[in-house]
Design a protein around this motif. Sequence first.
Motif, PDB file in Angstrom:
ATOM      1  N   ALA A 180     -39.585  -2.299 -51.633  1.00  0.00           N
ATOM      2  CA  ALA A 180     -40.534  -2.545 -52.720  1.00  0.00           C
ATOM      3  C   ALA A 180     -41.944  -2.790 -52.184  1.00  0.00           C
ATOM      4  N   THR A 184     -45.495  -0.650 -53.122  1.00  0.00           N
ATOM      5  CA  THR A 184     -46.523  -1.372 -53.870  1.00  0.00           C
ATOM      6  C   THR A 184     -47.879  -1.009 -53.279  1.00  0.00           C
ATOM      7  N   TRP A 205     -46.442  -0.928 -58.530  1.00  0.00           N
ATOM      8  CA  TRP A 205     -45.549  -1.988 -58.101  1.00  0.00           C
ATOM      9  C   TRP A 205     -44.228  -1.418 -57.610  1.00  0.00           C
ATOM     10  N   PHE A 207     -41.154  -3.024 -57.723  1.00  0.00           N
ATOM     11  CA  PHE A 207     -39.917  -3.472 -58.371  1.00  0.00           C
ATOM     12  C   PHE A 207     -40.227  -4.244 -59.646  1.00  0.00           C
ATOM     13  N   ASP A 208     -39.308  -4.106 -60.619  1.00  0.00           N
ATOM     14  CA  ASP A 208     -39.343  -4.928 -61.824  1.00  0.00           C
ATOM     15  C   ASP A 208     -37.952  -4.943 -62.448  1.00  0.00           C
ATOM     16  N   GLU A 213     -37.052  -9.844 -67.270  1.00  0.00           N
ATOM     17  CA  GLU A 213     -37.944 -10.669 -66.469  1.00  0.00           C
ATOM     18  C   GLU A 213     -37.925 -12.147 -66.859  1.00  0.00           C
ATOM     19  N   TYR A 249     -37.012 -13.270 -56.334  1.00  0.00           N
ATOM     20  CA  TYR A 249     -37.853 -12.598 -57.329  1.00  0.00           C
ATOM     21  C   TYR A 249     -39.204 -13.297 -57.460  1.00  0.00           C
ATOM     22  N   ALA A 259     -43.830  -7.233 -57.388  1.00  0.00           N
ATOM     23  CA  ALA A 259     -43.299  -7.243 -58.754  1.00  0.00           C
ATOM     24  C   ALA A 259     -44.384  -7.794 -59.673  1.00  0.00           C
ATOM     25  N   VAL A 281     -44.145   1.863 -61.640  1.00  0.00           N
ATOM     26  CA  VAL A 281     -43.169   0.982 -60.997  1.00  0.00           C
ATOM     27  C   VAL A 281     -42.134   1.866 -60.309  1.00  0.00           C
ATOM     28  N   SER A 284     -36.568  -0.228 -60.868  1.00  0.00           N
ATOM     29  CA  SER A 284     -36.271  -1.233 -61.888  1.00  0.00           C
ATOM     30  C   SER A 284     -34.777  -1.484 -61.942  1.00  0.00           C
TER      31      SER A 284
END
Length: 447
Positions: A180, A184, A205, A207-208, A213, A249, A259, A281, A284
């Motif tokens: 990740a 980014t 980004w 990761f999400d 979330e 996270y 993230a 992103v 995910s």
Amino acid sequence: MAVALTATACGGSGGNGGQRVTVTWFVGLGTGADPGQPAKEQKVVDAFNASQNQVTLKMQVVTSASASNTLATQLAGGNAPDIVGPVGIGGAQGFDGQWLDLAPLIKSEKFDTSIYGTAQMDAVKDHNGAQTALPLGVYPSAVFYNKDLFDEAKLPYPPQKFGGMYQGKTWDVNALRELAKKLTVDANGNDATSPTFDPSKVVQWGFDPQYLEGTPQNHGTLFGAGSYVAKDNKTAQIPGPWLAEWKWYYDMIWKDHSAPNYKQLTSDTLNKGNAFATGKVAMSFTHTWYLSGLMDSSGKPQTFWDLAAIPSYNGKITDKTSSDTFRLTKGSKHPKEAFKALEYLMTTGAPDLVKTYNSMPANQKLQADYIKSLDQTWTQGVDWQVALDGLKYPDIPSAEGYMPNFSKSADLTNKFGNRWLTTPGLDMDAEAATLRTQLQALFNSAS
């Protein structure tokens, strides 16, 4: 307002002194009451009623806004519906103790549960181990990844086999975090591993956890299954894997900047929350129910993505799974006849119902046709086997499962989850301890 849709009883006489027994199916606690859905459900009801002469199935459709109060009133007044569904595991928790254990009827009526597999049957048991539900639709989770962003970064795609390797190392949560960072990117083209990376100007980004979330138990399940309540059903706890994921996270948001935080998530740049669909992103973690979000503004399917396997944590894989379940109430006056109707909904009626709800069939015999239908929409050659394989690793107990004072307790956990998205510099061990203390207070106040 409840709207009763009653099918006309078909001719002929059945058991029960020649009278057909009326069974009520309550719809609205989960999906099923949206515009266009009741008419499709009614066709299934009509087909069942025409198929036999013992039971008349009647549908009661209630809007989602009033379904919980309506059902509570009926249960309290001794006027319980017989069948309730579809309803998610979380949606059923407000009526804990009201669901009938189906195991005796499954046995006496010789209902073949092998069509679901042991893992999915276990996944919908209640917190006491009772088989209070059958799964109609399932929504496994996976890592959705943006192929274009991987290609641009000249990085290999993540593995599509559970327990696989990535660049010679185990595909685990540490590998995902490092990947990740590489994916980014700031406005100057520097990735998050670069000493010149500017975290104030992130434009892409890595990761999400899409639409998970702000719910700590949901994204926490990436590291393992757990429950906020101990086995005694009254003591609050914070599962170790969840706390580890919360720290992981939180650091991805505020330390790695890989993230998006709350301000970034809710910006126009990330489409006010539908972050992965923007193409900004790279990966995910989310459920297959997210497929409906992968459409552009004109309604055209987006095809820049594929599915990868859930990474392991400490050598274990947990695939967070949501389910559309069907249940019988303990207050049903005709449980045997209700189960006969339920059997039909779960078998003969299932192909039409899963299409109505846009869910993956829990019935393994129906999954091949479901995959074919997905390929007609998303034509880029998605490896749907990833989603099917994920069903072997459901989170048991479910992250959506029981805890005392369920609604207020869930609201409290969401409050903490949103705090972590908006506030840097927190001590996550202290946050978890405070959450446990406040949950215990709510558990103690449960009636």
